[in-house]
Design a protein around this motif. Structure first.
Motif, PDB file in Angstrom:
ATOM      1  N   THR A 129      55.742  37.293  34.549  1.00 13.56           N
ATOM      2  CA  THR A 129      55.766  38.451  35.918  1.00 13.56           C
ATOM      3  C   THR A 129      55.404  37.637  37.155  1.00 13.56           C
ATOM      4  N   SER A 130      54.477  36.721  37.331  1.00 12.62           N
ATOM      5  CA  SER A 130      53.964  36.205  38.688  1.00 12.62           C
ATOM      6  C   SER A 130      55.260  35.335  38.901  1.00 12.62           C
ATOM      7  N   VAL A 206      48.938  36.037  28.940  1.00 14.94           N
ATOM      8  CA  VAL A 206      48.966  37.674  29.341  1.00 14.94           C
ATOM      9  C   VAL A 206      48.185  37.873  30.791  1.00 14.94           C
ATOM     10  N   ILE A 207      48.895  38.299  31.877  1.00 12.46           N
ATOM     11  CA  ILE A 207      48.240  38.317  33.018  1.00 12.46           C
ATOM     12  C   ILE A 207      47.610  39.764  33.005  1.00 12.46           C
ATOM     13  N   THR A 208      46.244  39.658  33.482  1.00 13.12           N
ATOM     14  CA  THR A 208      45.404  40.835  33.581  1.00 13.12           C
ATOM     15  C   THR A 208      44.686  40.638  34.763  1.00 13.12           C
ATOM     16  N   ARG A 209      44.388  41.977  35.585  1.00 18.58           N
ATOM     17  CA  ARG A 209      43.801  41.959  36.823  1.00 18.58           C
ATOM     18  C   ARG A 209      42.215  42.165  36.197  1.00 18.58           C
ATOM     19  N   LYS A 213      37.902  37.198  39.125  1.00 21.16           N
ATOM     20  CA  LYS A 213      38.929  36.365  39.278  1.00 21.16           C
ATOM     21  C   LYS A 213      39.747  36.674  40.453  1.00 21.16           C
ATOM     22  N   ASP A 214      40.011  38.023  40.853  1.00 18.02           N
ATOM     23  CA  ASP A 214      40.563  38.184  42.450  1.00 18.02           C
ATOM     24  C   ASP A 214      39.678  37.644  43.612  1.00 18.02           C
ATOM     25  N   VAL A 215      38.220  37.765  43.384  1.00 21.00           N
ATOM     26  CA  VAL A 215      37.292  37.252  44.440  1.00 21.00           C
ATOM     27  C   VAL A 215      37.597  35.858  44.431  1.00 21.00           C
TER      28      VAL A 215
END
Length: 289
Positions: A129-130, A206-209, A213-215
């Motif tokens: 996806t990315s 598997v990409i998960t939000r 991690k976003d921080v």
């Protein structure tokens, strides 16, 4: 097949991929040397790697993160006469012609310092996806190779000339962000970043939000702006301030105002730390030149 290609793999608790990854490299139509740098795995990753005499295993003794561990492998590869360095994630595997296609295209296009294969999901049919996002941002093509401003470091073929000019991963980064900074530096030093449509890998993830991690990724995106050599120091700090405001605004649509505000305060503190103590930024910017 007269070019020395060194594959560098950083491992950490990656035992479930080892017996897919290493055999895929050994089956490559283009012969490769394999360097694995293990970040003190606590599973049986090391034991599995030791079953392959073709793998030059380096055990770091601690978890150095992605960039610093790669630096160890990259330095050793250059010392051993590498013409090309192929950085490959532990959760990936290649196909028979992957390496041969990458080498052929880099040999034919000396201006390309960083060449990525196509990244597929585990089903081997759909793009990661990315990666699909990175590919969509292509600018122009050079001899059929799409040029992009960035592609993540799951599978990078780097020329020796590029590494000798650009250097290694910036040690200020922990895990995340170091590949973005490296791409900034590749472009600054007038090498091109491209994708080879005839080469492919599988990136089995598997990409998960995840907010934490976003921080972390947001902090390092801000750091990338501060040490991007295309900006003057003043411009870099202005860009960093924009990231401190813009990233929380972007993530508000995923997490809501409360967590977006938490991210804003975190990034603001991170930014101010380097504003009042610019020495690490200045040193990193020197290393980038």
């Amino acid at each position: 097949m007269d070019k020395n290609v060194f594959v560098i793999i950083v491992t950490y608790n990656g035992s479930r991929w080892i017996n897919k990854l290493i055999p895929s490299l050994l089956a490559s139509s283009y012969p490769v040397h394999i360097i694995a740098v293990d970040n003190q795995s606590t599973d049986d990753t090391v034991a599995l790697l030791q079953q392959y005499p073709e793998v030059d295993l380096i055990q770091t003794g601690s978890n150095l993160g992605f960039g610093k561990a790669n630096n160890i492998g990259m330095q050793k590869a250059l010392e051993l006469g590498a013409d090309y360095l192929f950085l490959l994630n532990q959760d990936a595997w290649v196909f028979e012609n992957t390496v041969s296609s990458l080498v052929a295209n880099m040999e034919a296009n000396a201006q390309i310092g960083l060449l990525s294969p196509l990244h597929f999901q585990a089903n081997e049919t759909e793009y990661d996806t990315s990666f699909a996002t990175y590919l969509s941002r292509k600018t122009v093509e050079v001899n059929g190779l799409p040029l992009v401003p960035f592609v993540n470091a799951a599978a990078w073929m780097l020329s020796r000339a590029c590494v000798e000019r650009v250097g290694y991963f910036e040690p200020l980064f922990g895990h995340y962000g170091e590949d973005r900074n490296y791409c900034d530096r590749v472009a600054y030093h007038n090498f091109k970043i491209a994708i080879d449509p005839e080469a492919k890998i599988v990136h089995d993830r598997v990409i998960t939000r995840n907010f934490n991690k976003d921080v972390t990724q947001s902090r390092y995106k801000l750091l990338s702006a501060l040490i991007n050599p295309k900006y003057s120091l003043a411009q870099a700090y202005l860009q960093g301030a924009k990231e401190a405001v813009g990233l929380p605004k972007y993530f508000a649509k995923f997490y809501g105002f409360g967590k977006a505000f938490t991210l804003f305060t975190t990034l603001s503190g991170y930014y101010l730390k380097f504003l009042f103590n610019p020495a690490p930024i200045k040193e990193a910017r020197k290393r980038a030149l």
